[in-house]
Scaffold this active site. Structure first.
Site, short mmCIF file in Angstrom:
data_model
loop_
_atom_site.label_atom_id
_atom_site.label_comp_id
_atom_site.label_asym_id
_atom_site.label_seq_id
_atom_site.Cartn_x
_atom_site.Cartn_y
_atom_site.Cartn_z
N GLU A 184 0.92 -1.26 0.24
CA GLU A 184 -0.15 -0.12 -0.10
C GLU A 184 0.89 1.08 -0.08
OE1 GLU A 184 -1.25 -1.54 3.92
OE2 GLU A 184 -1.57 0.64 4.48
N CYS A 186 -0.54 2.42 8.83
CA CYS A 186 0.43 1.19 8.24
C CYS A 186 -0.10 -0.16 8.35
CB CYS A 186 1.47 0.88 9.66
SG CYS A 186 2.99 1.57 9.05
N1 SAH Z 1 9.40 -0.10 10.38
C1 SAH Z 1 9.55 1.48 10.44
C2 SAH Z 1 8.43 2.00 9.65
C3 SAH Z 1 7.15 1.59 9.51
S1 SAH Z 1 5.90 2.22 10.58
C4 SAH Z 1 9.37 2.31 11.82
O1 SAH Z 1 9.11 1.53 12.64
O2 SAH Z 1 9.41 3.54 11.77
C5 SAH Z 1 5.61 3.84 10.43
C6 SAH Z 1 5.39 4.53 11.76
O3 SAH Z 1 3.84 4.37 12.07
C7 SAH Z 1 6.01 4.08 13.00
O4 SAH Z 1 6.46 5.20 13.87
C8 SAH Z 1 5.04 3.16 13.68
O5 SAH Z 1 5.42 2.61 14.81
C9 SAH Z 1 3.84 3.71 13.30
N2 SAH Z 1 2.57 2.95 13.73
C10 SAH Z 1 2.31 1.70 13.33
N3 SAH Z 1 1.27 1.24 13.50
C11 SAH Z 1 0.48 2.49 14.04
C12 SAH Z 1 -0.99 2.65 14.23
N4 SAH Z 1 -1.73 1.90 14.38
N5 SAH Z 1 -1.22 4.13 14.65
C13 SAH Z 1 -0.15 5.00 14.56
N6 SAH Z 1 1.06 4.62 14.21
C14 SAH Z 1 1.27 3.67 13.96
#
Ligand code: SAH
Length: 341
Positions: free
Chosen positions: A84, A327
């Protein structure tokens, strides 16, 4: 090797039997995000050769525009995997959030992307083609295409390091996009942060911190079992020293888990004096996870306490909320709707 992963030289070798300008034509089409069938100035014979090879593109199978400013896409890779990406239009430009892996192997307890683990890395060409394609589609009818890229979709980009670096080089060299307009988000793989710093590509690096203490972080993110917050922040400081790019910290607020005023004070003390910017992300609910978003009151109190410590803070505009742009949620929904039991 996929065609989208090839550089001009590789394409010239591949098409050695034809005049050199043919390879250049193919290269230019790919950089415009055009599929082989639409490469209109190529002879049929060359098109047929190319169609018999792995391309490494993606086909947009679903577009949804819940708001004027948000366009979410589901892309199907050639092996049928779904990824996505989300385009967000801001006043200052158009930001594209892309994935770096199919699924994710990091196991963060709150995240949808990692529920079924990692399926595979995306190649540099696949990531690049996503940008080139959406840049073209998006530019149509508007003055500008994609101005910023955030690698914040599914996956941990620093685990897919070589493809990530190649992707940044591709966008720099072929779309003329400065790495300053690219932000990589990582959960904090210390050795790789250092390695990226040493390459001095000049892209921005954001750390998903989400907790001010190792104890709380371990509760949320398995990566915290491998690296302490101290060594992770040291690596971020090293990144700043090497590249001059300000340290970006992502802090997601989850109700009753990491949103208390006590936690805000701890975070303030941890980051005080660091040249960093904190982006507060209110948690987006995930069906399969038990966590909840924070109240607006807690978000405001949290921000205020950080600001009192002299820390620069913004709250992420909740563009993704209610539209499954958080995400991995789009992809999961698509997969479960299309599963044959
Ligand atoms: N693996 C990388 C990038 C992908 S996640 C990382 O950990 O940074 C991108 C961001 O979205 C990260 O800060 C992650 O912790 C956050 N994230 C994941 N699931 C989420 C959710 N349900 N709500 C808000 N942020 C979320």
């Amino acid at each position: 090797m996929n065609l989208t992963d090839m550089n001009l030289e590789d394409l010239e070798k591949l098409l050695f039997a034809y005049p050199k300008f043919r390879a250049k034509q193919v290269f230019e089409w790919i950089n415009k995000g055009v599929y082989i069938k639409d490469m209109s100035n190529l002879p049929k014979e060359i098109k047929e050769i190319l169609l018999g090879l792995p391309f490494g593109g993606l086909e947009i199978i679903n577009i949804d525009q819940p708001f004027k400013s948000v366009v979410k896409h589901l892309g199907k890779l050639e092996d049928g995997n779904i990824v996505e990406s989300v385009l967000m239009k801001y006043k200052h430009g158009n930001s594209l959030c892309i994935s770096s892996q199919v699924g994710c192997g990091m196991g963060c307890k709150f995240c949808a992307s990692t529920i079924d683990g990692v399926v595979r890395n995306m190649t540099a060409g696949e990531m690049f083609f996503t940008v080139a394609l959406l840049n073209r589609v998006f530019a149509e009818g508007t003055k500008r295409g994609v101005t910023n890229i955030v690698v914040m979709g599914s996956g941990e980009p620093l685990v897919n390091f070589d493809n990530l670096v190649k992707f940044i080089e591709f966008t720099r060299d072929r779309l003329n996009m400065s790495p300053r307009n690219i932000t990589i988000s990582t959960c904090g793989i210390v050795e790789k942060i250092t390695e990226l710093a040493d390459l001095k590509l000049g892209c921005n690096l954001a750390l998903s911190l989400h907790a001010p203490s190792d104890e709380l972080r371990k509760h949320l993110m398995p990566v915290a079992d491998s690296y302490s917050i101290k060594e992770t922040l040291n690596a971020m400081q090293y990144y700043f020293n090497k590249t001059g790019r300000r340290i970006l910290i992502e802090y997601m607020l989850i109700k009753d888990i990491n949103d208390s005023t006590k936690t805000a004070r701890e975070l303030g003390a941890l980051l005080k004096g660091m040249n960093c910017h904190v982006n507060i992300i209110p948690y987006n609910s995930v069906e399969e996870r038990e966590f909840l978003p924070p109240s607006l009151k807690m978000v405001k109190a949290f921000v205020k306490l950080l600001e009192e410590n002299g820390i620069s803070v913004t709250v992420r505009r909740e563009l993704g909320d209610n539209i499954d742009a958080a995400c991995g949620q789009l992809r999961r929904k698509h997969i479960s709707n299309n599963r044959n039991y």
